[in-house]
Motif scaffolding. Structure first.
Motif, PDB file in Angstrom:
ATOM      1  N   ARG A  22       0.829  -1.217   0.000  1.00  0.00           N
ATOM      2  CA  ARG A  22       0.000   0.000   0.000  1.00  0.00           C
ATOM      3  C   ARG A  22       0.862   1.266   0.000  1.00  0.00           C
ATOM      4  N   LYS A  23       1.989   1.182   0.689  1.00  0.00           N
ATOM      5  CA  LYS A  23       2.827   2.365   0.854  1.00  0.00           C
ATOM      6  C   LYS A  23       3.969   2.430  -0.158  1.00  0.00           C
ATOM      7  N   SER A  24       3.910   1.590  -1.192  1.00  0.00           N
ATOM      8  CA  SER A  24       5.013   1.504  -2.152  1.00  0.00           C
ATOM      9  C   SER A  24       4.875   2.445  -3.336  1.00  0.00           C
ATOM     10  N   ASN A  25       3.823   3.262  -3.351  1.00  0.00           N
ATOM     11  CA  ASN A  25       3.600   4.206  -4.462  1.00  0.00           C
ATOM     12  C   ASN A  25       3.564   3.516  -5.822  1.00  0.00           C
ATOM     13  N   GLY A  26       2.956   2.328  -5.847  1.00  0.00           N
ATOM     14  CA  GLY A  26       2.793   1.609  -7.104  1.00  0.00           C
ATOM     15  C   GLY A  26       4.015   0.849  -7.571  1.00  0.00           C
ATOM     16  N   GLU A  27       5.083   0.813  -6.759  1.00  0.00           N
ATOM     17  CA  GLU A  27       6.303   0.121  -7.168  1.00  0.00           C
ATOM     18  C   GLU A  27       6.233  -1.390  -6.911  1.00  0.00           C
ATOM     19  N   GLN A 271       9.940  -4.759   3.924  1.00  0.00           N
ATOM     20  CA  GLN A 271      10.232  -3.751   2.899  1.00  0.00           C
ATOM     21  C   GLN A 271      11.655  -3.900   2.378  1.00  0.00           C
ATOM     22  N   ASN A 275      12.572  -4.825  -1.617  1.00  0.00           N
ATOM     23  CA  ASN A 275      13.201  -3.785  -2.433  1.00  0.00           C
ATOM     24  C   ASN A 275      14.714  -3.912  -2.532  1.00  0.00           C
ATOM     25  N   LYS A 280      13.869   2.086   0.818  1.00  0.00           N
ATOM     26  CA  LYS A 280      12.747   2.955   0.471  1.00  0.00           C
ATOM     27  C   LYS A 280      12.353   3.827   1.673  1.00  0.00           C
ATOM     28  N   ASN A 281      11.392   4.698   1.459  1.00  0.00           N
ATOM     29  CA  ASN A 281      10.961   5.616   2.509  1.00  0.00           C
ATOM     30  C   ASN A 281      10.275   4.883   3.665  1.00  0.00           C
TER      31      ASN A 281
END
Length: 387
Positions: A22-27, A271, A275, A280-281
């Motif tokens: 959900r928090k991956s900004n579509g990645e 995460q 990744n 990531k953020n």
């Protein structure tokens, strides 16, 4: 965009993986999921994430999911059983598989994923516990990365990054100590299930919560660490760290120690695995060191919590002994959760099985022998443990 499947999507790790997506900004894109019987949760996941494939271990639950997809005009392939898990783990469309099912059931689909050259975000302890040698050889042959999701192994993985593995002197696995840290055997005689499920730091599933209470969870992690990092058992140390801020450490040949610290949030290692090799953020809260009054460390009490000692012994014996250890533990924990045995009987049952089945240890380490011995051990526990 990285595409993934999640085996065991409705469990603790699975649901936290969904939050990372959900928090991956579509990645990150979810392609396939599996569950056991949680139809309602799967329906919610279908509506939100729109995976192309779903597998339910329970065939009746699969029929219900198919019915929902038909009624809502969802073009989703719904599968069932171990064949469904195997397909979800090896889909052509995916790049990585999150293996977060609990127990031996995770081994076969993990092997299928490796054969299909899919990277593995590994949260299923049993895969490496019972078949570490076989899994790591297959991963090397297929050029597949085994990326640890357990917070402890992720910490070791991160602490090793950028350093020569040959300069590793010791792995230091930290443990919270579970809900009964500091208690003696006399205080554990009448432990209830609800008490054993109250982990002081982490929100986990029922089986892993009991493993944490017996320290078997740490014992299984010792065997995992041996295979993940090619580290001798004599160079793996367990350290009780009640605050669960230091997730694990690595000591190098020069005496330097590198540790990974972080919040008590499984989304962090999830995460990182998904990744890798990027960071990531934020997906979780950061640590405020001004608010941490102290970090403490203790030697584990293996006389009281002997499951940890049994794990070291099983790992050093090798062969099929970890399969015996794991199978006996799974069966005993299930009996305890169903209030058929007492808490302190769990390690005693494991120790008895290691003795009863020791002649099986030298058999060839292959999938069939592992699955067969696992079933034999569990049947023995069920038929002999309850008076």
């Amino acid at each position: 965009m990285k595409k993934l499947s999640i085996l065991g999507v409705t469990g603790s790790i699975g649901t936290q993986t969904l939050d990372v997506i959900r928090k991956s900004n579509g990645e990150l894109k979810l392609i396939g999921v599996t569950a056991n019987t949680s139809v309602k949760k799967i329906v919610d996941i279908i509506e939100e994430f729109k995976p192309a494939y779903v597998a339910m271990m329970d065939s009746k639950s699969a029929i219900e999911v198919k019915k929902h997809c038909k009624e809502t005009n969802k073009k989703i392939e719904v599968l069932d059983g171990i064949e469904g898990l195997n397909k979800i783990a090896s889909l052509d469309e995916i790049d990585i598989v999150v293996t977060s099912v609990v127990g031996m059931i995770g081994l076969e689909p993990t092997m299928k994923a490796i054969e299909a050259k899919k990277d593995i975000a590994l949260a299923n302890k049993e895969t490496l516990v019972v078949a570490g040698e076989m899994v790591m050889k297959a991963a090397k042959k297929s050029n597949v990365r085994i990326l640890p999701v357990d917070s402890e192994h992720s910490a070791i993985f991160q602490s090793l990054r950028g350093n020569d593995i040959n300069s590793l002197r010791k792995i230091i696995l930290t443990a919270s100590g579970g809900p009964f840290r500091g208690k003696k055997i006399s205080e554990l005689q009448e432990i209830k299930v609800k008490d054993a499920l109250k982990h002081p730091k982490w929100n986990m599933g029922r089986k892993i919560s009991i493993d944490s209470a017996t320290l078997m969870n740490k014992g299984l992690e010792v065997i995992e660490a041996h295979w993940l990092f090619d580290c001798d058992y004599d160079n793996i140390q367990v350290l009780v760290h009640p605050q669960s801020i230091v997730h694990s450490m690595v000591e190098y040949t020069d005496g330097s120690i590198i540790a990974q610290l972080g919040a008590q949030d499984m989304r962090l290692p999830i995460q990182y695995a998904l990744n890798y090799e990027e960071r990531k953020n934020l997906v979780a809260e950061t640590i405020d060191f001004y608010e941490i009054s102290k970090l403490t460390f203790e030697k584990p009490d293996i006389a009281t919590f002997k499951s940890l000692d049994l794990s070291f012994k099983a790992g050093k014996i090798g062969g099929l002994m970890p399969t015996i250890l794991n199978g006996a533990n799974e069966a005993a924990v299930d009996l305890f959760l169903n209030e058929k045995i007492k808490f302190l009987e769990i390690p005693n049952i494991i120790e008895k099985c290691m003795e009863v089945f020791k002649k099986e240890v030298s058999k060839e380490l292959n999938l069939n022998n592992i699955i067969e011995l696992d079933k034999t051990v569990k049947d023995y526990v069920v038929n002999n443990a309850v008076n």
